[in-house]
Design an enzyme around this catalytic site. Sequence first.
Site, PDB file in Angstrom:
ATOM      1  N   GLY A  92       0.723  -1.314   0.305  1.00  0.00           N
ATOM      2  CA  GLY A  92       0.025   0.032   0.176  1.00  0.00           C
ATOM      3  C   GLY A  92       0.811   1.204   0.159  1.00  0.00           C
ATOM      4  CG  ASP A 252      -0.265  -8.671   6.413  1.00  0.00           C
ATOM      5  OD1 ASP A 252      -0.856  -9.109   7.360  1.00  0.00           O
ATOM      6  OD2 ASP A 252       0.076  -7.508   6.498  1.00  0.00           O
TER       7      ASP A 252
HETATM    8  P1  AMP Z   1       1.465  -2.935   8.108  1.00  0.00           P
HETATM    9  O1  AMP Z   1       0.663  -2.808   9.403  1.00  0.00           O
HETATM   10  O2  AMP Z   1       2.379  -1.807   8.218  1.00  0.00           O
HETATM   11  O3  AMP Z   1       2.178  -4.295   8.211  1.00  0.00           O
HETATM   12  O4  AMP Z   1       0.646  -2.932   6.783  1.00  0.00           O
HETATM   13  C1  AMP Z   1      -0.684  -3.488   6.604  1.00  0.00           C
HETATM   14  C2  AMP Z   1      -1.342  -3.281   5.310  1.00  0.00           C
HETATM   15  O5  AMP Z   1      -1.547  -1.957   5.160  1.00  0.00           O
HETATM   16  C3  AMP Z   1      -0.129  -3.338   3.923  1.00  0.00           C
HETATM   17  O6  AMP Z   1      -0.832  -3.555   3.052  1.00  0.00           O
HETATM   18  C4  AMP Z   1       0.327  -2.015   3.997  1.00  0.00           C
HETATM   19  O7  AMP Z   1       0.984  -1.647   2.676  1.00  0.00           O
HETATM   20  C5  AMP Z   1      -0.867  -0.902   4.399  1.00  0.00           C
HETATM   21  N1  AMP Z   1      -0.242   0.139   4.718  1.00  0.00           N
HETATM   22  C6  AMP Z   1       0.147   0.425   5.884  1.00  0.00           C
HETATM   23  N2  AMP Z   1       0.438   1.760   6.021  1.00  0.00           N
HETATM   24  C7  AMP Z   1      -0.025   2.326   4.905  1.00  0.00           C
HETATM   25  C8  AMP Z   1      -0.333   3.731   4.495  1.00  0.00           C
HETATM   26  N3  AMP Z   1       0.191   4.833   5.215  1.00  0.00           N
HETATM   27  N4  AMP Z   1      -0.730   3.940   3.237  1.00  0.00           N
HETATM   28  C9  AMP Z   1      -1.197   2.776   2.422  1.00  0.00           C
HETATM   29  N5  AMP Z   1      -0.974   1.788   2.870  1.00  0.00           N
HETATM   30  C10 AMP Z   1      -0.380   1.256   3.941  1.00  0.00           C
HETATM   31 MG    MG Z   2       2.965  -5.435   6.683  1.00  0.00          MG
END
Ligand code: AMP
Ligand code: MG
Length: 486
Positions: A92, A252
């Site tokens: 993302g 993930d």
């Molecule tokens: P994480 O909790 O960082 O492992 O992210 C979980 C999901 O949310 C993944 O698909 C990330 O790419 C997406 N994600 C986290 N933060 C953001 C952001 N600021 N903008 C877009 N997608 C995000």
């Molecule tokens: Mg992640």
Amino acid sequence: MKNLDELHFDNRYARLGNAFSVAVAPDPIDEPRLVVASEAALALLDLEPAVQDDPLLAQLGSGHRLWAGAEPRAMVYSGHQFGVYNPRLGDGRGLLLGEVINAAGEYWDLHLKGAGLTPYSRMGDGRAVLRSTIREFLASEHLHALGIPTSRALCVTGSTTPVWRERQESAAMLLRLAPSHVRFGHFEYFYYSDQREQLRILAEHVLRCHFPACLEQPAPHAALFREVVERTAELLAYWQAYGFCHGVMNTDNMSILGITFDYGPYAFLDDFDANHVCNHSDDSGRYSFSNQVPIAHWNLAALAQALTPFVGVDELRASLGLFLPLFQAHYLDLMRRRLGLASAAEGDQELVQRLLQLMQGSAVDYSRFFRQLGEEAPEQALRILREDFVDLAGFDAWGAAYRARVDSEGGSQAERRTRMHAVNPKYVLRNYLAQQVIEAAEQGDYAPVRELHAVLSQPYAEQPGMERYAERPPEWGKHLEISCSS
Ligand code: AMP
Ligand code: MG
């Protein structure tokens, strides 16, 4: 050694096509400036330390310039978040820039985190903040220096682009390296969306590029799963032995390579607490320190489900059944070494368990305990360390058993000290240390983060003059609330 712009790419994952990742150009951040870089990680790409002084690095690290040969793409994956299946996640805010081949012939995924919106951004802004990129940078390079398998970090690039989290912060990007960015969630995505052909292609890609030895086996997919179980068991043994809490063990965030991946609200234990929950948003304590082992097993079961088209359920179950015994064997081995024991003996497991029970509820600093235990001969070391324990009689009984065990092995204190100091870090990435350098960096002062990174890159060395980084954390520093926001 190469110049910055001389990297050689061979983008095998990109060639799998649009079912696996989509082309997205990075969205640059304003007024980029290099915050910190890792010489050890640069060397993985045959880049010399001097490239840190080349303004091109901040251009490449902020999306203003692309390497020739890079093909930035957002990968699609899904995953179980806090136990609930989310059918569509994906990159993302990060982009796989491509796969770099170094002079040794190794492939390194080059990933730019915080590169802007992608089709998988959902409600997010596609950005990463300076705080979280510094945290991931420091931890990646520190875990590697500790000897714990992990993704790596090349550099952090800061900017003046504002980003809103709980407060206004500034956007930054992290250049990350790993042999692969494939997660358990990649397999889950193709399995649950019923894309069996793509699932087959993914598995074949992972086997060919990352587990070639499994291809020699009569049942390569079964061998692959078994290998992932083994690597994950070993990884968890390191985390538990070194007091590392990942914080968000969603599927993930689990690497198919069994390396530490996607750093969020992680923490190293300060005072030992088996129930420590480092993620302020984890209300139920699903990812508490002691839950990490059963959660890793749960995550492996989720991966096993996605492999059922290729491997029989009984065979998957048999491999899953190896996880706990493998974890326990690795863990006991690491803890024996941390205690300075060179051989294995009956009762060692109880010796370790009893020590942790005594630490629980006492104000015992987990990392300092082991370093101090090796600093002096057992008798003196135990006399100093007992001060921190609540159950003094219990600790004395443990100390007597420990001394008997050390005596049974013989050897000199000098030898014991050297052996123990090689596995018990003097310097550990404590949350409060990260917090201090982040606050300085947010004010534009990058000297502290660079110094902390340098200190943590040699965690087992004495490093005269740097002792303040090895001190007990201040009381406020033990209770920082680290949220999921990043
Ligand atoms: P994480 O909790 O960082 O492992 O992210 C979980 C999901 O949310 C993944 O698909 C990330 O790419 C997406 N994600 C986290 N933060 C953001 C952001 N600021 N903008 C877009 N997608 C995000
Ligand atoms: Mg992640």
